[in-house]
Design an enzyme around this catalytic site. Structure first.
Site, mmCIF file in Angstrom:
data_model
loop_
_atom_site.group_PDB
_atom_site.id
_atom_site.type_symbol
_atom_site.label_atom_id
_atom_site.label_comp_id
_atom_site.label_asym_id
_atom_site.label_seq_id
_atom_site.Cartn_x
_atom_site.Cartn_y
_atom_site.Cartn_z
ATOM 1 N N CYS A 11 -48.934 13.288 21.380
ATOM 2 C CA CYS A 11 -49.584 14.514 20.893
ATOM 3 C C CYS A 11 -49.585 14.716 19.382
ATOM 4 C CB CYS A 11 -48.873 15.744 21.451
ATOM 5 S SG CYS A 11 -48.758 15.799 23.198
ATOM 6 N N GLY A 38 -54.139 12.054 19.857
ATOM 7 C CA GLY A 38 -54.347 12.379 21.265
ATOM 8 C C GLY A 38 -55.799 12.701 21.519
ATOM 9 N N ASN A 113 -44.881 17.914 20.814
ATOM 10 C CA ASN A 113 -45.112 16.476 20.791
ATOM 11 C C ASN A 113 -43.772 15.812 21.025
ATOM 12 O OD1 ASN A 113 -45.880 13.843 20.160
ATOM 13 N ND2 ASN A 113 -45.548 14.153 17.971
ATOM 14 N N GLY A 114 -43.714 14.931 22.004
ATOM 15 C CA GLY A 114 -42.467 14.233 22.289
ATOM 16 C C GLY A 114 -42.274 14.049 23.773
ATOM 17 N N CYS A 249 -39.407 7.924 14.825
ATOM 18 C CA CYS A 249 -40.085 6.807 15.497
ATOM 19 C C CYS A 249 -40.703 5.878 14.454
ATOM 20 C CB CYS A 249 -41.176 7.359 16.410
ATOM 21 S SG CYS A 249 -42.268 6.094 17.064
ATOM 22 N N TYR A 255 -48.276 2.398 13.398
ATOM 23 C CA TYR A 255 -49.558 2.588 14.080
ATOM 24 C C TYR A 255 -50.023 4.034 14.293
ATOM 25 C CZ TYR A 255 -52.916 2.766 17.910
ATOM 26 O OH TYR A 255 -54.003 3.052 18.680
ATOM 27 N N ASP A 359 -51.470 -4.706 14.666
ATOM 28 C CA ASP A 359 -50.223 -3.940 14.572
ATOM 29 C C ASP A 359 -49.187 -4.327 15.617
ATOM 30 O OD1 ASP A 359 -50.619 -1.687 16.866
ATOM 31 O OD2 ASP A 359 -52.503 -2.177 15.874
ATOM 32 N N CYS A 395 -40.024 3.260 26.025
ATOM 33 C CA CYS A 395 -39.740 4.400 25.152
ATOM 34 C C CYS A 395 -39.596 5.660 26.001
ATOM 35 C CB CYS A 395 -40.882 4.574 24.148
ATOM 36 S SG CYS A 395 -40.694 6.063 23.140
ATOM 37 N N CYS A 446 -35.859 5.254 14.716
ATOM 38 C CA CYS A 446 -35.645 4.814 16.080
ATOM 39 C C CYS A 446 -36.434 3.525 16.267
ATOM 40 C CB CYS A 446 -36.140 5.866 17.074
ATOM 41 S SG CYS A 446 -36.052 5.281 18.781
#
Lengths: 471, 471, 471, 471
Positions: A11, A38, A113-114, A249, A255, A359, A395, A446
């Site tokens: 998101c 998104g 978002n997450g 992240c 990307y 990527d 993930c 991460c």
């Protein structure tokens, strides 16, 4: 590139507070600026003097928000907006955000978002207390967590503070009550979230590019564990305990984020150029031209070219008109969806030794087709370089790398992959380099999808236990 | 770039003959491959065993041809298709092509790219004979010219041969009778047209990129004055007298055509790299980075960078999701349409001396905004380089350079323009270089919009007489 | 009723002249008032100070003319509009009317209701002269006929006068040049056409109900062979030779026209009541209740009830929401399309002897289903009465009674039909009564579909020769 | 009639259980059959082997359920559907039904017709426990009430039984769990609900007309206070305590229900004929013709005509094509929305003394316009008869008679109303007659809107206390 088996972020979020009560066009443009995060659904909720109303649906911003729709939405002093990617199972209108709910102490709109890793446990708890759920998204669990705390709290921000103790995993959320616009970021800071200022208020967004689209100037990133509260009285910040080491992240730089965004002080475009440079150092090769897979491989390709001294070239034309085109099944097998969208510029690659930069590799099938296109166009050699390490682990923090079994790299050696994709050499960025992409960034990263080092234990998902380091 | 005041080509044409009777998906993909040549309307006519039926409307291919529409269209052995740009006055469904007409000896579908300069005279002739016109497009005049000859001819190709004697100006046309697919190109060869081969037939298209989309292999360009007839009996060619010196539109190489197309033996992408190289030689400057305005300035920027030795960089992100977005008028003036669509990557230009490469200047207003964006993002200097000479004269051959008065360069010196656009230096490609862009190309070029040297006298348009060389 | 195998009229026409320049809303409402005459396509052309522009498409008025569409159409002093029914083969956008054409002496929009019986001959003539046709409708032939005469005439009305000598068959047409609004009716007066007056101009329409919708007051019917010309100078009438005996389609009174319309001085509703009365006299029966098939059988049912003294009742509820509903094929066979649209009120018919009144029988299948519904609902007896005689001959004047073979009555005796439909008795209106339906009407009537007495020889259609009187 | 200021019912509900798993087309047709009960939104939820999914939106059935939509919905063994009317404030997608929720013990879809009078109190209770609400409809409160009981119950039906003790007001609900289809009706039986049988299962619907549309045969009405549970094991009934005297909404017979429905053993059409008969007895008048306002006044007009011996006639044509037409504001004031939709048949009323029958008067403005139309068309006298008593009190049980102030009859005497509407005489049905409309019906009736005798105390709404008997 943006083909089917690319990774997807979950998101993009946005919020705005405007004393003058001009939030509609800024929110609309901001959604466009976040659309890359998104494309499955989007939504906008506006606070009209305490009454929150909005519109959301599956589709792109320009499909969901027609001219007529915008004209009927009205203005307000606050708004929050959202662009969402959902896996196939969950694309539905009822899962679109923001979620607008009414509760005892008022109404609230929320989007995030997450990924909340203890969603199932929290949901069970609320259902045991008689709660009912309309959707399958974690945002409804977030809303329940906050409202249940709200009953025992003096303010919405206090309720959020308590909710943060209960919510596990990754979340950058924006919410809006009758009087306040609030942003909060999980203690690890998995997903980006930043703050901007306008002439008459504030803006919050997943990425800085949306601040600009909303006519705002970047102030700073929201800190891990921070709650920012904006109201008529101005902006206040509440810092809840953050983790010792933050864990943004790394794939945001590689990307997800837009090249013109700046995250934690580092340029996304700059990070991609650096990724290309590291690649050139780690996996040098004698070649004639470096080409990038559009759009996401271009920056790293330029970086590789600069570091290596090999000429950079435009290897492809991407057809911008195709969009969600209906691809007629059938007759001519050669015309699969990638070939229609992506065309090689033969003049660039014919009789050349080509370094192809992309990527990442998920399943490898797209790469194989692209390499085939280059060879058909006359490339003598193709050396594939990826600006990320191999994906080995799922993930749990909001990216859809769901299971190791589906990851090419989990099941094959580099040499096997090279052979399957049909390239002359294959090189991935090292995990060490990943930590150095964001120049001068102050945060930690991460890299669990590459290393299996999950910053937080993803208890709730039983699948998580089975992943152990393979290397 | 593709903003409002860019130049527009009038069209892209396509035709296919398939013995197996598989023309639908190839035609559909070909329209996507030609979409850059016209985004106002599109259409497809299919020949179902002699009965011609089709669909056309204003809109992009993916708007006009829904999945449901395609499924109802059926297959056939022949089809022709068209993408059209129309000036504001003429955007309407009745002007979309192909035009399907019935006449005494059968039915016919026809579409073309170019501009018939004696349209008014021919129209008057047919009206004097009682003819009525449904549209304002020259294609209806072409249809009348051919059918009136058809009455006195033994075959459709003979009628077209006679029609060529009557039609003046620029045209690359594709037409289809009950039994034949026919392509014809005017004696000057103003607009491109090429021929490809499939397993079971032939394909004709404005550009080679559409051949590939249709699964065909390029054979050769259709020659100026050539008529190609394709039927169950195979392919035959009729060569009518061509002009001594052909006159392919130079702007096809500079801007109109897709980079992966090859026209008259020369790569379009290669020509743009060469344009950049010539620019670097003709207008050198000390700078830190070369950036191109996406999408059309990128290739020339790379060419400039290679020749000059100055680093190439990505200066912009273009928002791919905006499309024909409704831009809310209003509140925040800073958010004009260009700023929403185009975003500077500050990391690339901040504190740098920037060479900005674009393809051309029409009115200069877009350039001014883009330069402003770069300066806001911290560029120290901006040196604008254009990969074409200044536009001074209107085009009568199918490009919408309508009147000198609206052309910035017609009314101002280079220095005045530099000042108005707000750049530190300004350099245009020389007209000599224009003739050298298409490496090894065997044709001549039309550069009338730069030089006023019109290959054919555009009699019909009285406005034409007033244009004399200014320099 | 309005099920698939009902007869269809070909069209409704409308024209307006307003000195104040207010034609849009009147035209829009008038199309709604004429919608019952054609539901396949509709269109509106407006004359903006001599420039004619419009919009037309397949669909109902509320589908074709959205709010947004209307807002972009602008106003003018003249407009013409059309609603069209087309047989399955000819439903396409290119056949929608009005037809707008440009010719030597200006531009023109034209639409008509009827059928030109020498279409093929005229078309061949124009094609021999080089003419091309875009559509398969006779309106294009009408336009050619008028414009070819226009070249040799001093005025448009003179051209129309000459065109009337060439056009054979049925036509009530409305057309519009740059300066004039013109209406014309064929010498037999097959189709209705009337004239009304507003505060600032005139209105022409197929039926008087459309005059009211346009805010106009009825003046008189346009006479057979009359040309009415309306311009800034006012209204003038040109009377061309009419046939000795006019021949208005009798079915206009029985089914086509709206009950509140008045044609040739006679109320349509009144004519239907009279049809019912004649039916009661010609086919009396002992029964308990008279019900009509909605909507077109209701009026005659009331007439039958009044004359016979048998109680009138509501036998059916018609579902108004279904429209062009997609009827899911399949599972439950009992739910065919008629049963979904039409529901019996059992309380009215249970244990009763029912007189069922409908307007006509084409193939008989619909009647059979309706009778079945009544019997299922408990009707003891069903006596079917039709307010028209049996169809025996095709119509060449604008109604789609195409071929005798498809007409139930052509191939079967009354007794056979009674048995097939499953009723206890069956009675048709006599042809003598048809001539007496329109009380005090001054015109003659065409009853060719019942009698085979065609007022004009339909030369052009070879099929016509094979029809001879069967009785 | 169905103009803006008509009364509106709140909903129609439907449920189906099919052992063969064929529920889609039946549900679709049933929604059409219930469309008259609600035109603002509709929805359908299907149980696919325990997984409930559906679609709902604002719009009519044919707008919300396209062919494509239906094809993607799949089949199942159970489905529930809903058509909804919502007041202007509450027309939104989030208020459409059925509501699908997930809770601890499974998932559930629920929809209802009526109004829960203690909504606010129940909502507060759940919010105090941490509950959040997504919509403003009482159906969410119903869902909470049931799921909160479900946690302490062994079965869903037991939970519903307990919920009935808590829910006050009017409700006919249909719900679906993973395994069961359940219907329940409030102890007063305010709203209708009936049960039908198919070859392979059962159907539940607000009205019997929907049973037929779904291919089912009527069995019986669901009793006040009854819970019907349908599963693979068959049908079981649980009777909770009903009120001594049931209180079916009398207006169902007068206006809401479809004429072909049978409720509590009485024909709706029959009840309307009886209303007309009573009117003729209570308010006789010397006149020439009786006409009804379409569609709802027609039946009572026939009843009046039969009882009085005055001739029944068709006074109006209603334009069926207008639908939700955009009525262009403006120019010609005479063309207001009623005049466009409703046209007088002058032949019926000219020079006649007319008895005009309609079902009710809310504000009186529509009646005034209709009377004006009749007078314009030449009616000598107009005598208005209403098949219901005057509205004096608001309804708290699901009809939108919101406040006495807006009711013409509350503020004016009969004579004042007669004068305002412009009729020669005015007569309302007596409240005594209301109780006798449904011949042989076994239930009691609610006539609170006429008498103020509310069957249950509407505690929750403070406004309710201010209503006292006025007469």
């Amino acid at each position: 590139m943006c083909f089917e088996n690319k990774l997807h972020e979950e998101c993009g979020v946005f919020g705005i507070f405007s004393k003058k009560g001009e939030v509609l066009s800024s929110s609309y443009y901001a959604m466009y600026a976040l659309q890359h995060r998104g494309q499955e659904s989007c939504g906008l909720a506006i606070n009209h003097q305490g009454v929150i109303a909005g519109h959301k649906d599956t589709g792109l911003v320009n499909e969901v928000f027609s001219k007529e729709r915008l004209q009927t939405m009205g203005e307000g002093k606050m708004a929050i907006a959202h662009c969402r990617y959902g896996s196939k199972r969950t694309i539905s209108r009822s899962n679109a955000q923001p979620l607008v709910v009414n509760h005892l102490k008022g109404n609230m709109a929320v989007c995030y978002n997450g990924n909340i890793t203890n969603t199932a446990k929290l949901k069970e708890k609320f259902e045991l207390a008689g709660g009912i759920f309309h959707s399958t998204t974690a945002v409804e669990v977030i809303a329940y967590t906050i409202t249940s705390q709200r009953l025992q709290s003096d303010s919405i921000e206090e309720a959020i503070k308590k909710a943060i103790d209960q919510l596990e995993g990754a979340y950058s959320m924006v919410l809006m009550s009758a009087q306040k616009l609030i942003a909060a970021r999980d203690p690890y800071g998995f997903r980006p979230l930043c703050l901007g200022e306008t002439e008459d208020g504030y803006v919050i967004a997943s990425e800085s590019c949306a601040l600009e689209a909303a006519g705002a100037v970047f102030i700073r990133d929201i800190r891990p564990g921070e709650i920012v509260v904006i109201s008529e009285e101005g902006l206040t910040s509440i810092q809840t305990p953050a983790k010792e080491k933050s864990a943004l992240c790394a794939f945001e730089f590689i990307y997800f984020a837009r090249p013109d965004s700046v995250i934690e002080g580092a340029s996304v475009h700059g990070a991609r150029l650096r990724a290309g440079s590291f690649l050139a150092l780690e996996h040098p090769v004698q070649a004639d031209v470096v080409v990038g897979v559009p759009d996401s491989g271009i920056d790293a390709a330029i970086g590789y070219a600069r570091q290596s001294g090999i000429q950079y070239g435009q290897g492809f034309v991407k057809n911008r008109y195709i969009g969600r085109t209906f691809i007629q099944p059938g007759q001519r097998q050669r015309q699969d969806s990638i070939r229609i969208k992506l065309n090689v510029i033969a003049a660039t690659v014919k009789d050349k030794r080509v370094v192809l930069v992309d990527d990442s590799i998920v399943r490898g099938s797209t790469s194989k087709v692209i390499v085939g296109l280059l060879k058909e166009a006359g490339a003598k050699e193709v050396h594939l370089r990826l600006s990320s390490p191999p994906f080995l682990y799922p993930c749990f923090y909001g990216t859809d790398i769901d299971s190791s079994e589906h990851l090419l790299a989990y099941n094959h050696t580099i040499e096997e992959m090279r052979d399957m994709i049909g390239v002359d050499s294959l090189g991935f960025l090292s995990t060490d380099a990943v930590g150095m992409l964001a120049e001068n960034a102050t945060c930690g990263f991460c890299d669990a999808c590459f290393t299996g080092n999950y910053p937080s234990k993803p208890f709730d998902d039983e699948d998580a236990f089975k992943y152990e380091k393979k290397l």
